[in-house]
Design an enzyme around this catalytic site. Sequence first.
Site, PDB file in Angstrom:
ATOM      1  N   GLU A   1     -77.346  39.087   5.756  1.00  0.00           N
ATOM      2  CA  GLU A   1     -77.781  38.097   6.739  1.00  0.00           C
ATOM      3  C   GLU A   1     -79.009  38.633   7.445  1.00  0.00           C
ATOM      4  OE1 GLU A   1     -74.081  37.968   8.924  1.00  0.00           O
ATOM      5  OE2 GLU A   1     -74.826  39.308  10.465  1.00  0.00           O
TER       6      GLU A   1
ATOM      7  N   HIS B   1     -73.705  37.818  15.958  1.00  0.00           N
ATOM      8  CA  HIS B   1     -73.644  39.255  15.734  1.00  0.00           C
ATOM      9  C   HIS B   1     -74.739  39.931  16.545  1.00  0.00           C
ATOM     10  CE1 HIS B   1     -71.702  39.347  11.447  1.00  0.00           C
ATOM     11  NE2 HIS B   1     -70.822  39.107  12.410  1.00  0.00           N
TER      12      HIS B   1
END
Lengths: 392, 294
Positions: B209, B248
């Site tokens: 990601e 995150h």
Amino acid sequence: MKLLEYQAKQQFAAAGIPVPAGRLARTPAEAAAAARVLGRVAVKAQVPIGGRGKAGGIAVVETPDDAEREAARILAMDIRGYPVRSVWCETGLEIDSELYLGITLDRDRRRMAIIFSAAGGMEIEQVAEEAPEKIAKLWPDPFVGPQAFEVREMVFAALRHAPQLRAQVLAVQVASLTQKLYSLAVSLDAMTCEINPLVLTPDGQLIAADGKLEVDENAHYRHRALALELAQDATGDDGRTGDDPFEVEAERRGLTYVHLDGDVGVIGNGAGLVMNTLDLVKQHGGDPADFLDVGGGASAEKVRNSLEMVLLDPRVRGVFINIFGGITRGDEVATGVIAARDQLRITKPLVVRMTGTREEEGRALLEEAGITPAISATEAAQKIVALTRDSA
Amino acid sequence: MSVLVDSKSRVLVQGITGREGAFHTEQMRAHGTNVVAGVSPGKGGQDANGVPIFDTVAEAVTATGADVSGIFVPPPFAADAIMESAACGIALTVCITEGIPVHDMIRARAFVERARTLLLGPNCPGLVTPGQCKVGIIPNHINIPGPVGIVGRSGTLTYEVIQGLGQAGMGQTTSVGIGGDPVLGLTFSDVLALFAADSQTRAVVMIGEIGGADEETGAEFIRSSGFDKPVVAFISGRTAPPGKRMGHAGAIISGNSGTAQSKIDALTAAGADIADTIEEVVRLVGERLGARAL
């Protein structure tokens, strides 16, 4: 948690790092009063972003009258979305050179990096791009912190390209300053702790002329008193009005939310999955309104709260809830979705895709409540895009 | 074969009496994991559904020979739990806890390195060798044994890939979730090296990601090490706006670094196949495995 310049300087001063004398002013009259005490001052807008000088948010004034006039002008400004609520009035410094000293997380090395440069006063990223040889770094052992010899190596390396500076003298001063700044960064759980510029005065003193301090969100529980003090000190209210109002509200609710421009509400569990959900909505011709990650192990209440949050934005035409349960349990999610729909009388389309831990229990609850769950994320993305287009 | 854990692994759970620890210990056991001990300071001498509980990891290791630990303790105590595990010589510590302060993790990671043990996570879903051993929170029913190695940063996306492959009849040697924090233990490169050495892993899926440079480092490892198994890569966050932290702590595009494009370019240059969707991951892995079989 980003501290304003004056708040950072208060922390520096408490840690034994020299800063210029200054006073906070929330009104032009207070700025004039500060100038009467301090003499010639710089009037500096207190906003949590860089580039204030270029935006006209800093003025150097000679008299209290000028301080009042300039403060009135700056206090009326809005700098890139941040209304100026206060100005920091600070004595001007005699400047020989502008240096840079900062500490920041280096994720590739999994350590804090200490960065020093003789090219202070500009963004360090810009120096790194244009003249990387002017920057020296050190990655201290987290158990012993930066040692004097390491700092000397760093300073000598950085000053090889600045022969006008007396590296030997500076190395000793910077070593002491670095150890103080590092201790401060560790004690405050700082992600970034930066002095830029670090001014060298003609009489050989090092003074922190500007400061940036950002505290790790995960460590807020260790700094509640500071957070409280800052919130009150900053502006009289929460000091965050420059931010997106939806994001401020989400923070108040304790949700991980990013406001976007579209009209398809998105809720999911796990950052990667939510990002992929945004990508899927886009791939199928929709435009996401937000990123909301309920995280791991979300309770029914958190799901309810999240749905309520996403629907606060009136542009949202429907919501796509994408859950792959690991630590998150399907029945909890279903209970939260149903509670939100019933309490808030939601009539906008809701598409729930649910799989993983306790998916059968969750799907049964949804079906009983008249919500048909989808199995594949792709199918669900197509469905929500179609439904939100229809209601356009 | 498999990587990191198998049917011989003797698993310890730190925080076994908490809500998550208790629930997932049972899930792990239901997947065949040999959970030999739990640790919960102050609760030594009790048991959790037959698993003996100890006050300290040291006692648990002496009594049971545990060699893998799963950590389910709250963030303020998690770094300490990691160091306790490493200090006791646990070969692999898996930390599920999300929200550990970065400075704590910097110290814990350095400590683990010095103890010459391995750390997976934190803020990760753990790992599973289907039918043999699971440490963490990956849902049980999606895991079936097979020839694919999976390594992912995002937990839930890793589940998507496991499930997608499983539905197409392709199981895994081991699925490893490395986690999304900026300071973590095992990286893409570390896990790729393990898959390279595992004779039964015939293809690898890498799920990355935005943010950081771990995917690029992984790509560099594939290129420089002569990695000879097919790699299918998927990167999420391609439509994420720069400068916004997407959940995150590590998922943020800052300036020009950490973009999905930079990762896709690096992985393409390393010879990986890039999938745009989970469905495409499944299709590409099927093609690569099929091509190899011929």
